[in-house]
Structures are given as C-alpha cells and as structure tokens.
Design an enzyme around this catalytic site. Structure first.
Site, short mmCIF file in Angstrom:
data_model
loop_
_atom_site.label_atom_id
_atom_site.label_comp_id
_atom_site.label_asym_id
_atom_site.label_seq_id
_atom_site.Cartn_x
_atom_site.Cartn_y
_atom_site.Cartn_z
N ARG A 50 -4.85 10.59 4.49
CA ARG A 50 -3.80 11.59 4.57
C ARG A 50 -2.82 11.53 3.41
O ARG A 50 -2.25 12.53 2.99
CB ARG A 50 -2.99 11.40 5.86
CG ARG A 50 -3.72 11.61 7.13
CD ARG A 50 -2.73 11.42 8.25
NE ARG A 50 -1.46 12.02 7.89
CZ ARG A 50 -1.15 13.30 8.05
NH1 ARG A 50 -2.00 14.12 8.58
NH2 ARG A 50 0.01 13.76 7.67
N ASP A 89 4.88 1.12 12.07
CA ASP A 89 3.69 0.42 11.57
C ASP A 89 3.63 -1.04 12.03
O ASP A 89 2.64 -1.73 11.76
CB ASP A 89 3.64 0.48 10.03
CG ASP A 89 3.21 1.86 9.54
OD1 ASP A 89 2.84 2.70 10.37
OD2 ASP A 89 3.25 2.08 8.31
N ILE A 111 8.04 7.78 16.82
CA ILE A 111 7.65 8.49 15.58
C ILE A 111 6.36 9.30 15.77
O ILE A 111 6.28 10.46 15.39
CB ILE A 111 7.44 7.51 14.40
CG1 ILE A 111 8.67 6.60 14.23
CG2 ILE A 111 7.11 8.25 13.11
CD1 ILE A 111 9.86 7.21 13.58
N CYS A 114 -4.81 13.19 12.93
CA CYS A 114 -5.47 11.91 12.79
C CYS A 114 -5.29 11.17 14.10
O CYS A 114 -4.66 11.67 15.03
CB CYS A 114 -4.92 11.11 11.62
SG CYS A 114 -3.30 10.44 11.92
N ARG A 121 -8.68 -0.62 4.68
CA ARG A 121 -7.81 0.39 4.07
C ARG A 121 -6.45 -0.21 3.71
O ARG A 121 -5.79 0.30 2.80
CB ARG A 121 -7.57 1.56 5.04
CG ARG A 121 -8.77 2.45 5.25
CD ARG A 121 -8.37 3.65 6.10
NE ARG A 121 -7.05 4.11 5.70
CZ ARG A 121 -6.12 4.56 6.53
NH1 ARG A 121 -6.35 4.64 7.81
NH2 ARG A 121 -4.95 4.95 6.07
N VAL A 140 2.42 18.80 7.72
CA VAL A 140 3.07 18.61 6.41
C VAL A 140 4.00 19.78 6.10
O VAL A 140 4.26 20.10 4.95
CB VAL A 140 2.04 18.40 5.27
CG1 VAL A 140 1.34 17.05 5.41
CG2 VAL A 140 1.02 19.53 5.21
N ASP A 141 4.51 20.43 7.18
CA ASP A 141 5.35 21.61 7.00
C ASP A 141 6.60 21.33 6.16
O ASP A 141 7.06 22.19 5.42
CB ASP A 141 5.74 22.18 8.37
CG ASP A 141 6.40 21.14 9.25
OD1 ASP A 141 5.77 20.10 9.52
OD2 ASP A 141 7.56 21.34 9.67
N GLN A 142 7.13 20.11 6.26
CA GLN A 142 8.36 19.81 5.52
C GLN A 142 8.10 19.72 4.01
O GLN A 142 8.95 20.09 3.20
CB GLN A 142 8.99 18.50 6.01
CG GLN A 142 9.35 18.51 7.47
CD GLN A 142 10.32 19.61 7.81
OE1 GLN A 142 11.37 19.77 7.18
NE2 GLN A 142 9.97 20.42 8.79
N LYS A 154 0.84 -1.22 0.00
CA LYS A 154 0.00 0.00 0.00
C LYS A 154 0.86 1.25 0.00
O LYS A 154 0.64 2.17 -0.80
CB LYS A 154 -0.91 -0.01 1.24
CG LYS A 154 -1.63 1.31 1.47
CD LYS A 154 -2.53 1.27 2.68
CE LYS A 154 -1.86 1.62 3.98
NZ LYS A 154 -1.55 3.05 4.18
N ASN A 155 1.84 1.31 0.91
CA ASN A 155 2.62 2.54 1.06
C ASN A 155 3.61 2.78 -0.07
O ASN A 155 4.20 3.85 -0.17
CB ASN A 155 3.34 2.56 2.41
CG ASN A 155 2.38 2.87 3.54
OD1 ASN A 155 1.19 3.14 3.31
ND2 ASN A 155 2.88 2.85 4.77
C1 UD1 Z 1 4.42 7.24 6.37
C2 UD1 Z 1 3.59 6.00 6.18
C3 UD1 Z 1 3.02 5.54 7.52
C4 UD1 Z 1 4.14 5.36 8.53
C5 UD1 Z 1 5.02 6.60 8.60
C6 UD1 Z 1 6.25 6.42 9.47
C7 UD1 Z 1 2.71 6.24 3.93
C8 UD1 Z 1 1.54 6.51 3.06
N1 UD1 Z 1 2.51 6.32 5.25
O1 UD1 Z 1 3.57 8.25 6.87
O2 UD1 Z 1 2.33 4.30 7.32
O3 UD1 Z 1 3.59 5.12 9.82
O4 UD1 Z 1 5.48 6.97 7.29
O5 UD1 Z 1 7.01 5.35 9.02
O6 UD1 Z 1 3.78 5.92 3.44
N2 UD1 Z 1 6.37 15.23 10.31
C9 UD1 Z 1 6.37 16.59 10.53
N3 UD1 Z 1 6.28 17.44 9.45
C10 UD1 Z 1 6.19 16.97 8.17
C11 UD1 Z 1 6.20 15.58 7.97
C12 UD1 Z 1 6.30 14.74 9.05
O7 UD1 Z 1 6.43 17.05 11.66
O8 UD1 Z 1 6.09 17.79 7.24
C13 UD1 Z 1 6.49 14.30 11.45
C14 UD1 Z 1 5.24 13.44 11.66
O9 UD1 Z 1 4.26 14.11 12.42
C15 UD1 Z 1 5.82 12.22 12.35
C16 UD1 Z 1 7.21 12.09 11.71
O10 UD1 Z 1 7.51 13.36 11.17
O11 UD1 Z 1 5.97 12.47 13.73
C17 UD1 Z 1 7.31 11.05 10.63
O12 UD1 Z 1 6.21 11.17 9.75
P1 UD1 Z 1 6.26 10.77 8.21
O13 UD1 Z 1 7.44 9.91 7.94
O14 UD1 Z 1 6.08 11.98 7.39
O15 UD1 Z 1 4.95 9.87 8.10
P2 UD1 Z 1 4.05 9.77 6.81
O16 UD1 Z 1 4.90 9.97 5.62
O17 UD1 Z 1 2.82 10.60 6.97
#
Ligand code: UD1
Length: 416
Positions: free
Chosen positions: A92, A304, A326, A116, A396, A123-125, A22-23
């Site tokens: 998301r 996960d 995480i 969530c 899902r 998604v600031d990054q 899926k991911n």
């Molecule tokens: C992806 C996976 C999810 C998995 C996660 C961590 C997909 C579709 N989803 O989610 O299943 O649990 O990786 O392995 O691939 N963060 C920020 N700002 C940002 C982006 C991230 O603060 O702009 C933080 C998040 O809140 C979290 C951490 O960084 O605490 C890691 O998140 P991230 O790796 O981005 O998770 P996803 O990509 O959403």
C-alpha cells in the site's frame, strides 16, 4: 511457502542491533523522485517492502544502485510516472509516489491501493490535499490520475491524522509555488525523519513533529545524503519478545525517545528499561503484569505495537483491555493467539485479554505484518513448537528476523 518454526520457553538474553526504519525508508526513498540529482540513503533495511519500492522506482526509469544498506537513487531519467496495480496491491505504501510525481512531473497515474487485511484504508485525504493545491485529479478504472501545472501552496486541514497522507502532501508541497500549511498533521518520528531528508535536499520545512507543518515551496531540490532513523516498531517488538520470556536484552542503534508510550507500558508490566544515546536495555520480571492500552496517533501508543502487546498480555497476570482506534479490523491475531491457548474476547474495538498460566505451541497463520510479529512473540513463550505459516508478511518488515532472535538464544528456524 516458508514457515517459521519456534521452540518456545527459552529466556532471550543478549544484544542485537536495530535496523533502519521501514516506515521512514519508504517515504524517504520516494523523496528522491523530487530531484533530478542523485540522492544517497544509508541504513536502509533489507526488506521485501523496500525491494518492492525499489522495483517500482526502477520501472519508472529511476536509476537504482544498492550496496548492502546503502541505496543511491537517480531520478534524472524518470520517464514513467506510473504505479501499476500489480505493484500497489502488494504494498500500500506505493501510494507515497503520488505526491512526489505530481510535484516533479505534473502528472501521475497511481493505482488505488484498495482494502487490506486490517481495514478499508482509503486515500481520500491524499487526493483532497493535491486537489486543494490545484491538481486535477480523476479516479477511474481503479487508478488515481493526477495532472497539474506547478502545484500551488495553500492551507490544508486533514480530516483525520494520516501518516502517509501527511508525508505525500509534505513532499508535494516542497516543490509547490508558495507556502503550504498542513494542519492536523501526523507527528510520527518518521515524518520528522522525512523532513530532515527533504531539508538536506534544499526544502524549507518547519514544524515537523508538531501538528502544524509549514512548507515554503522551492523551484527545485538537489542531491543529498540521508541516514534512515532506527525502526521503533522493530525495537518495540524485540522488547516485547524479551519481556514475555523473562529475558534481558540490549538493543543497539535504537532510539528510545521515539518509544515513550511503549516503554511506559513495559515498565507498567514490571520490566526495567534503561536507555542512553542509542542503546536500550530491558530486564523482565519472572511474571509480567497485564497492561491495558489504547492505540492512537503518535505520541500515544502505536497501532503497530498493539498485536505484540496483546501477545504479551496473554501470559501476564491479570486482565487487560486492548482498544484499537486507528484500524477497524486489526484483531485477526486474536483468533490465532487463541489457537495457542490464549483467553481473549473481542467486543467491538476492544479485546479483553485474561492472562493464562501458559500457552501451548500449535500451527498458526500470519495474516499481516504486525499480527505475524505477535505470533512470534507468543511462540517464543509457548510450550513446545509453534509453526507460523505465511511468514512472507514478516519478511516485509523484519530484517534478518531469525538471525536476530537466534543471537538472543531463541530456537527458530525457517522451513518449507
Ligand atoms: C502508516 C504506517 C502503518 C501504521 C499507520 C498508523 C507507513 C508506510 N505505514 O500507515 O504502519 O499502522 O500509519 O500509524 O508508514 N485514512 C483515511 N483516509 C486517508 C488516509 C487515512 O480514512 O486518506 C484513515 C485510515 O483508514 C486509518 C487512519 O486514517 O483508519 C490512519 O491511517 P494512516 O495514518 O493514513 O495510515 P498509513 O499512513 O496508511
């Protein structure tokens, strides 16, 4: 609303095939937005999240053709670079259209995902990266609005390791003017799979699977055919399910190399795990040993898989400390596991799990995808019947879950 009813206490034995990831599929399907030629994907799992993404792409004007596990996307007709709140709130990962739309159309309007069940998840990054590449980004009325001439290659250093952030920026950079370097990049196998797909489409990417990605932008990407990698989290979930029941399973179409940290923990728990090219075999001991773990970005133990291992530890001998680094709120399964008789104490980001002799079936509620998976694992070993409510979360992310569990001998059925 559908429920899953599990009659616990049956040893899982047999063979099943692992589905496409899926991911990996979610970002890779979004990569089709980068080209005006059709792209074909095979081994796409039939899941609710994939259906949601395909509906979103269709709403943007992309021609979607689906036959079983093969999907062809033709984004030559892309007219609406918009991801509305109604779609993004249910999934998301819809944010993954942001980078490709900005790069290909010079414009995108994507709803902010919001929080969530497992935490704030900003998604600031993603936004900061696009801004550094020259995009004008405005966040208003709950939407991220991007306008940009052709993106410019640059050096990006993300503040933390983010999987979808890295994927969004890698896709955007593949059509940018000049070289983009992404430092502190995520190293997950799904990033490598996305890089393979983009490369097949004509992108120039090196370093995938390391924390420094180099992407030399090209003016356009062409059509291609890409096979989605196996789902390592689905694989790990079935390994845990077999382990707690003292079972013996063979998983085909799996990729052991993407599961090192998980396999190490299963061996520590007392299981025998053997692998060859695309098959994994697990034999569990009659009683598992408790295993402590700490989640962290790949190649460390995946967040996960944390919930499924918590379920495993509930019936293991000894005490395990499970630390989540995480996501700030990813222990909701603990209270549900307690309803089945588990002994778990939460202390900040650490759960202390004291193994008990047996769990007892009860009605529990699924709160997110992997929390639901942990309830399935626990239900398989609990005495009597466990009813899991709100299983739309499982739909899902787990393709043909009941069918696969039944093939291993489990007594599971779906009820209303
Ligand atoms: C992806 C996976 C999810 C998995 C996660 C961590 C997909 C579709 N989803 O989610 O299943 O649990 O990786 O392995 O691939 N963060 C920020 N700002 C940002 C982006 C991230 O603060 O702009 C933080 C998040 O809140 C979290 C951490 O960084 O605490 C890691 O998140 P991230 O790796 O981005 O998770 P996803 O990509 O959403």
């Amino acid at each position: 609303m559908d429920k899953l009813l599990i009659e616990g206490g049956i040893r899982l034995v047999g063979e099943i095939a692992i589905s496409g990831a899926k991911n990996a599929a979610l970002p890779i399907l979004c990569a089709a937005l980068l080209s005006s030629e059709p792209v074909t994907f095979t081994n796409v799992p039939q899941l609710k999240d994939i259906a949601t993404l395909l509906a979103l792409l269709a709403q943007m004007g992309v021609k979607v053709q689906r036959e079983g596990n093969t999907v062809t996307l033709d984004a030559s007709t892309l007219t609406e670079p918009v991801a509305p709140y109604e779609m993004v709130k249910t999934m998301r990962a819809s944010i993954l259209v942001l980078g490709p739309l900005a790069a290909r159309c010079g414009e995108a309007r994507v709803s902010l995902p919001g929080g969530c069940a497992i935490g704030a998840r900003p998604v600031d990054q993603h936004i900061k990266g696009l801004q550094a590449m020259g995009a004008d980004v405005v966040v208003e009325h709950g939407y991220v609005h991007v306008r940009t001439p052709r993106l410019k290659g640059t050096r990006l250093v993300t503040d933390m390791v983010t999987v979808t952030g890295t994927e969004n920026l890698m896709m955007a950079a593949s059509l940018a003017d000049g070289e983009t370097v992404i430092e502190n990049a995520a190293r997950e196998p799904e990033i490598v799979d996305l890089a393979h797909c983009l490369t097949a489409m004509g992108a120039k990417i090196t370093g995938a699977g390391t924390d420094i990605l180099r992407i030399e932008g090209v003016p356009r990407l062409h059509g291609a055919c890409h096979h989605i990698m196996p789902d390592r989290i689905e694989t790990g979930t079935y390994l845990c399910a077999a382990a707690v029941t003292g079972g013996e399973v063979r998983l085909t179409g799996a990729q052991a190399s993407s599961l090192d940290a998980v396999i190490d923990k299963l061996i520590e728990a007392g299981c025998t795990v053997q692998s060859d090219a695309d098959t994994l075999r697990l034999t569990a001991p009659p009683k598992l040993a408790a295993v402590s773990l700490r989640t962290a970005p790949y190649p460390a133990f995946p967040t996960d898989m944390q919930a499924q291992f918590m379920a495993l530890n509930c019936v293991a001998s000894g005490t395990a400390r499970v630390r989540e680094t995480i996501f700030e709120n990813r222990f909701m399964h603990a209270v549900e596991l307690q309803r089945l008789g588990a002994d778990i104490h939460i202390d900040g980001n650490t759960a202390v799990v004291q193994g008990v002799e047996r769990l007892q079936g009860a009605t529990v509620m699924a709160t997110d995808l992997r929390a639901s998976a942990s309830l399935v694992v626990a239900g398989l070993v609990a005495e009597g019947e466990t009813t899991i409510e709100r299983i739309y979360h499982l739909d899902r992310g787990y393709e043909r879950l009941e069918e696969k569990l039944a093939a291993l001998g489990a007594r599971v059925r779906r009820g209303k």
